[in-house]
Design an enzyme around this catalytic site. Sequence first.
Site, mmCIF file in Angstrom:
data_model
loop_
_atom_site.group_PDB
_atom_site.id
_atom_site.type_symbol
_atom_site.label_atom_id
_atom_site.label_comp_id
_atom_site.label_asym_id
_atom_site.label_seq_id
_atom_site.Cartn_x
_atom_site.Cartn_y
_atom_site.Cartn_z
ATOM 1 N N SER A 27 -10.302 -2.475 6.098
ATOM 2 C CA SER A 27 -9.019 -2.138 5.812
ATOM 3 C C SER A 27 -8.481 -1.701 7.144
ATOM 4 O O SER A 27 -8.830 -1.412 8.104
ATOM 5 C CB SER A 27 -9.094 -0.892 4.872
ATOM 6 O OG SER A 27 -7.830 -0.243 4.783
ATOM 7 N N GLY A 84 -0.464 -3.553 5.586
ATOM 8 C CA GLY A 84 -1.454 -4.344 5.747
ATOM 9 C C GLY A 84 -1.680 -4.329 7.447
ATOM 10 O O GLY A 84 -2.036 -3.379 7.847
ATOM 11 N N ASP A 114 -9.311 -8.501 1.032
ATOM 12 C CA ASP A 114 -9.393 -8.035 2.363
ATOM 13 C C ASP A 114 -10.567 -8.359 3.094
ATOM 14 O O ASP A 114 -10.859 -8.019 4.307
ATOM 15 C CB ASP A 114 -9.199 -6.520 2.352
ATOM 16 C CG ASP A 114 -7.678 -6.051 2.236
ATOM 17 O OD1 ASP A 114 -6.885 -6.821 2.578
ATOM 18 O OD2 ASP A 114 -7.635 -4.719 2.002
ATOM 19 N N THR A 141 0.938 -1.018 0.008
ATOM 20 C CA THR A 141 0.020 -0.095 -0.040
ATOM 21 C C THR A 141 0.719 1.204 -0.021
ATOM 22 O O THR A 141 2.018 1.147 0.238
ATOM 23 C CB THR A 141 -0.863 -0.151 1.224
ATOM 24 O OG1 THR A 141 -1.705 -1.123 1.139
ATOM 25 C CG2 THR A 141 -1.531 1.226 1.581
ATOM 26 N N THR A 160 -3.995 1.919 -2.393
ATOM 27 C CA THR A 160 -3.550 0.691 -2.610
ATOM 28 C C THR A 160 -4.201 -0.033 -3.775
ATOM 29 O O THR A 160 -5.272 0.221 -4.158
ATOM 30 C CB THR A 160 -3.636 -0.181 -1.251
ATOM 31 O OG1 THR A 160 -3.089 -1.265 -1.191
ATOM 32 C CG2 THR A 160 -5.138 -0.403 -1.015
HETATM 33 N N1 GLY Z 1 -5.006 -3.562 1.581
HETATM 34 C C1 GLY Z 1 -4.663 -3.097 2.656
HETATM 35 C C2 GLY Z 1 -5.580 -2.415 3.384
HETATM 36 O O1 GLY Z 1 -6.562 -1.973 3.106
HETATM 37 O O2 GLY Z 1 -5.320 -2.375 4.688
#
Ligand code: GLY
Length: 579
Positions: free
Chosen positions: A455, A477, A426, A384, A402
């Site tokens: 997220s 993440g 996610d 991201t 991201t």
């Molecule tokens: N894909 C990473 C987040 O949204 O936290």
Amino acid sequence: MFFRYLVLFVSISFTLFAKAQSSAGPIINFEHRALPVVHRHGMVAAAEKHAAEAGVAMLKKGGNAVDAAVATGFALAVTHPTAGNLAGGGFMLLDIDGKSTFIDYRETAPRAAHRDMYLKPDGSVDQHLAYMSRQSAGVPGTVAGLVYALEKYGRLSLAEVIRPAIDLARKGFVVDYALASGIERRNRYAPWADTEAKRIFLAEDGAFLQPGDHLIQQDLAWTLKQIKRDGADAFYRGKVAQRFVADMEANNGLITAQDLTDYRVVEREPLSGQFLDFEIVSAPPPSSGGVHILQMLNILELAPLTEFGHNSAKYIHYLAEAMKRAYADRSRYLGDPQYFKVPLDELISKQYGKKLFQRIDPNKASAAEQIRPGEAMLAESPDTTHYSVVDGEGNVVSNTYTLNFSYGSGIVVKGTGMLLNNEMGDFSARPGHPNPYGLLGGKANAIEPGKRPLSSMSPTIVYRDGKPWLSTGSPGGSVIITTVLQTILNAMLFDHNIAAAAMLPRVHHQWYPDELRVEYGVSPDTVRLLQDMGHSLKQSKRTMGRTHSIMLDPGFAENGGYLYGASDARRPGGAVAGY
Ligand code: GLY
């Protein structure tokens, strides 16, 4: 000769320091051994130099922080394809004209999505389908989000702010070590397979691009030009949409023309809370970031952290215990608020923080199994990107966006040059079971058509005396939330300048797996003390998170002063540009 240069250097440094001292009070703590970049009129801290400079070019021509942020966002889609994107999504936190607001341009699940769509007949998750196929893509939000921000809060035209991105795609730019090594690194865990992606990101003979090579992206330039001409409509209804849908139809993708036209940005009230004398403003659901940053701060406010000392065993113990409790709650109570009632007020209340604090044994680690979500009261990826922008009037933009994995699913939409997100990963594909990052998800984050996946992205602004003081955020993440937490604690509690606050070693616990990850740099003595308390330590092979932050002098908006920028050196290629 050398001596003359030395004298000159010392005298310039002293003059600069003295000026900073006289105009705006004591600022840089030189004793912290890491120094931020300093500018006066505007600044962008981002993952890549051309994109940061694109933002600064907008500031110089009279644009505000939003114009700069939108220019940087489009440019990163060209120069930082690991996470910069047009076909992904994100969150933009703004403090504009003294008011904060939050633009949610997170992807949504297509209409054809359903709860068990990634499950194999034996009930396990089909990893390829969930992460590496067109079916792993959510309906992209980035173009809608950037254009929305620009139209509502910017000053310049779309043509002006998208111009640098078009030039970078059309004329190309020199590949640096960060980009070359990133393309190669991705190949190690997910070999480049998509024909279009290979055509763009590998050399003609299939070899990896090398630093110094020139990367031209004609298809991406075409896409950007459509957006320049027709705005977000190009992407959601026009020529780009046609190519997008044709690509989906030819490859079992789920996203339809209707999904694209239905996509909507949501402007939300950001979350805010108090920690000592500071106000923290951060991302609301569908991010879990702001909730858990505030929840952990409520717990930690009650511990004598400065007395323990930065990264002492006791300090890390309290951090780890707070982290476990927050991530346990994340697994049960966090999801898209339009589909699930998130008990926000409870989670971020001081009373709840106090109850959780009282359950922490000062000398002993609690086992993850002893912690239940909701005592007393889910899934992402390591890649991201975050950038921070401040303009000369003190407007602040803190933006995290991201593709989910590095280079998303690795699939380029034919004829557009755009990498496709794999954000559907996610969601919790199998509630109650960990995703590839070990995060547990529950029903709150189960797949439903139109829903936004949970997220961790946490663009955050810290206020001091009611004024924006620090903008930060991170990729990573599940480690995003703990990275932001520790960065702001370093600055708020220990008065670290922003470069030092970014650099110091970090730790991470996410409830399950029951292990306390520590970065290189936490002393072996400390590690032993933590083990004696019962923590299961894991020396992290990877660094955790990568912040791009800006700190403002007190009263910057009213009286001017300095801006201090830092690009976290944990990964190559970051840049702070300004003037
Ligand atoms: N894909 C990473 C987040 O949204 O936290």
